[in-house]
Write an enzyme that holds these catalytic residues in place. Structure first.
Site, PDB file in Angstrom:
ATOM      1  N   ALA A   1       0.818  -1.211   0.000  1.00  0.00           N
ATOM      2  CA  ALA A   1       0.000   0.000   0.000  1.00  0.00           C
ATOM      3  C   ALA A   1       0.854   1.265   0.000  1.00  0.00           C
ATOM      4  O   ALA A   1       0.503   2.261  -0.626  1.00  0.00           O
ATOM      5  CB  ALA A   1      -0.944  -0.008   1.197  1.00  0.00           C
TER       6      ALA A   1
ATOM      7  N   ASP B   1       3.457   1.830  -1.516  1.00  0.00           N
ATOM      8  CA  ASP B   1       4.001   2.054  -2.861  1.00  0.00           C
ATOM      9  C   ASP B   1       2.962   2.523  -3.867  1.00  0.00           C
ATOM     10  O   ASP B   1       3.298   2.807  -5.013  1.00  0.00           O
ATOM     11  CB  ASP B   1       4.640   0.755  -3.361  1.00  0.00           C
ATOM     12  CG  ASP B   1       5.622   0.193  -2.355  1.00  0.00           C
ATOM     13  OD1 ASP B   1       6.595   0.893  -2.036  1.00  0.00           O
ATOM     14  OD2 ASP B   1       5.392  -0.931  -1.854  1.00  0.00           O
TER      15      ASP B   1
ATOM     16  N   ALA C   1      -4.691  -3.855   1.164  1.00  0.00           N
ATOM     17  CA  ALA C   1      -5.199  -4.299   2.462  1.00  0.00           C
ATOM     18  C   ALA C   1      -4.072  -4.184   3.482  1.00  0.00           C
ATOM     19  O   ALA C   1      -3.035  -4.829   3.334  1.00  0.00           O
ATOM     20  CB  ALA C   1      -5.706  -5.736   2.382  1.00  0.00           C
TER      21      ALA C   1
ATOM     22  N   VAL D   1      -3.195  -4.834   7.245  1.00  0.00           N
ATOM     23  CA  VAL D   1      -3.645  -5.601   8.399  1.00  0.00           C
ATOM     24  C   VAL D   1      -2.806  -5.205   9.612  1.00  0.00           C
ATOM     25  O   VAL D   1      -1.601  -4.967   9.498  1.00  0.00           O
ATOM     26  CB  VAL D   1      -3.523  -7.117   8.111  1.00  0.00           C
ATOM     27  CG1 VAL D   1      -3.873  -7.947   9.326  1.00  0.00           C
ATOM     28  CG2 VAL D   1      -4.403  -7.485   6.919  1.00  0.00           C
TER      29      VAL D   1
ATOM     30  N   ASP E   1       1.801  -6.074  15.524  1.00  0.00           N
ATOM     31  CA  ASP E   1       2.149  -5.837  16.930  1.00  0.00           C
ATOM     32  C   ASP E   1       2.526  -4.381  17.211  1.00  0.00           C
ATOM     33  O   ASP E   1       2.660  -3.993  18.365  1.00  0.00           O
ATOM     34  CB  ASP E   1       3.312  -6.749  17.339  1.00  0.00           C
ATOM     35  CG  ASP E   1       2.915  -8.210  17.311  1.00  0.00           C
ATOM     36  OD1 ASP E   1       1.717  -8.506  17.481  1.00  0.00           O
ATOM     37  OD2 ASP E   1       3.809  -9.056  17.104  1.00  0.00           O
TER      38      ASP E   1
ATOM     39  N   HIS F   1       2.579   0.183  12.926  1.00  0.00           N
ATOM     40  CA  HIS F   1       3.051   0.256  11.539  1.00  0.00           C
ATOM     41  C   HIS F   1       1.882   0.352  10.552  1.00  0.00           C
ATOM     42  O   HIS F   1       1.962   1.076   9.559  1.00  0.00           O
ATOM     43  CB  HIS F   1       3.916  -0.966  11.224  1.00  0.00           C
ATOM     44  CG  HIS F   1       4.550  -0.954   9.886  1.00  0.00           C
ATOM     45  ND1 HIS F   1       5.577  -0.101   9.559  1.00  0.00           N
ATOM     46  CD2 HIS F   1       4.298  -1.688   8.766  1.00  0.00           C
ATOM     47  CE1 HIS F   1       5.933  -0.308   8.294  1.00  0.00           C
ATOM     48  NE2 HIS F   1       5.173  -1.263   7.807  1.00  0.00           N
TER      49      HIS F   1
ATOM     50  N   ARG G   1     -13.772  -7.563   3.513  1.00  0.00           N
ATOM     51  CA  ARG G   1     -13.895  -6.270   2.853  1.00  0.00           C
ATOM     52  C   ARG G   1     -13.324  -6.264   1.431  1.00  0.00           C
ATOM     53  O   ARG G   1     -12.954  -5.215   0.926  1.00  0.00           O
ATOM     54  CB  ARG G   1     -13.206  -5.203   3.697  1.00  0.00           C
ATOM     55  CG  ARG G   1     -13.957  -4.902   4.982  1.00  0.00           C
ATOM     56  CD  ARG G   1     -13.163  -3.967   5.876  1.00  0.00           C
ATOM     57  NE  ARG G   1     -13.924  -3.561   7.047  1.00  0.00           N
ATOM     58  CZ  ARG G   1     -14.044  -4.274   8.161  1.00  0.00           C
ATOM     59  NH1 ARG G   1     -13.458  -5.460   8.254  1.00  0.00           N
ATOM     60  NH2 ARG G   1     -14.744  -3.811   9.186  1.00  0.00           N
TER      61      ARG G   1
END
Length: 135
Positions: free
Chosen positions: A43, A45, A67, A69, A72, A75, A115
């Protein structure tokens, strides 16, 4: 007929491949033509690829799919914020609709899989805005 450029992030490819399929279906249903598709690593890029497509005279609008996601760290928020800000810049600087079909941040993998219709939504938004601005 509205002509589109499509940018697809390959990170989380099983999800983005489904997003691309839904985008192509939506384009066919709306009578739009996807002139070129650029696949990019992630994403983050997508703005450069969207800018390249938005520069072309044969492309009326660009739909961007990805997408992001959650992990931890934060980011996912950093990536999504950076990409969306720069995609807005592309749209304004090129005077070309750039429709956002990047899901996230804060999503689990399962939520992202639910989605995949955002690919279709991005194409529909790109077509709608192109038609509205041309009126």
């Amino acid at each position: 007929m509205v002509t589109l450029g499509l940018v697809v992030a390959e990170f989380n490819a099983p999800i983005t491949e489904q997003m691309e399929a839904s985008a192509r279906e939506a384009a066919a249903e709306r009578g739009a033509e996807i002139v070129e598709t650029l696949h990019v690593p992630g994403a983050y890029d997508t703005p450069l690829a969207a800018d390249r497509l938005a520069r072309r005279d044969d492309i009326d609008a660009v739909a961007v799919l990805g997408a992001v996601v959650t992990g931890d760290t934060d980011h996912d928020r950093v990536i999504t914020t950076a990409a969306t800000q720069k995609l807005t810049d592309v749209s304004l600087n090129r005077d070309t609709p750039v429709a956002l079909g990047i899901t996230g941040p804060g999503m689990s993998g399962a939520e992202a899989r639910e989605r995949t219709d955002y690919g279709a939504r991005a194409v529909e938004g790109a077509v709608d805005l192109t038609e509205e601005l041309a009126a």
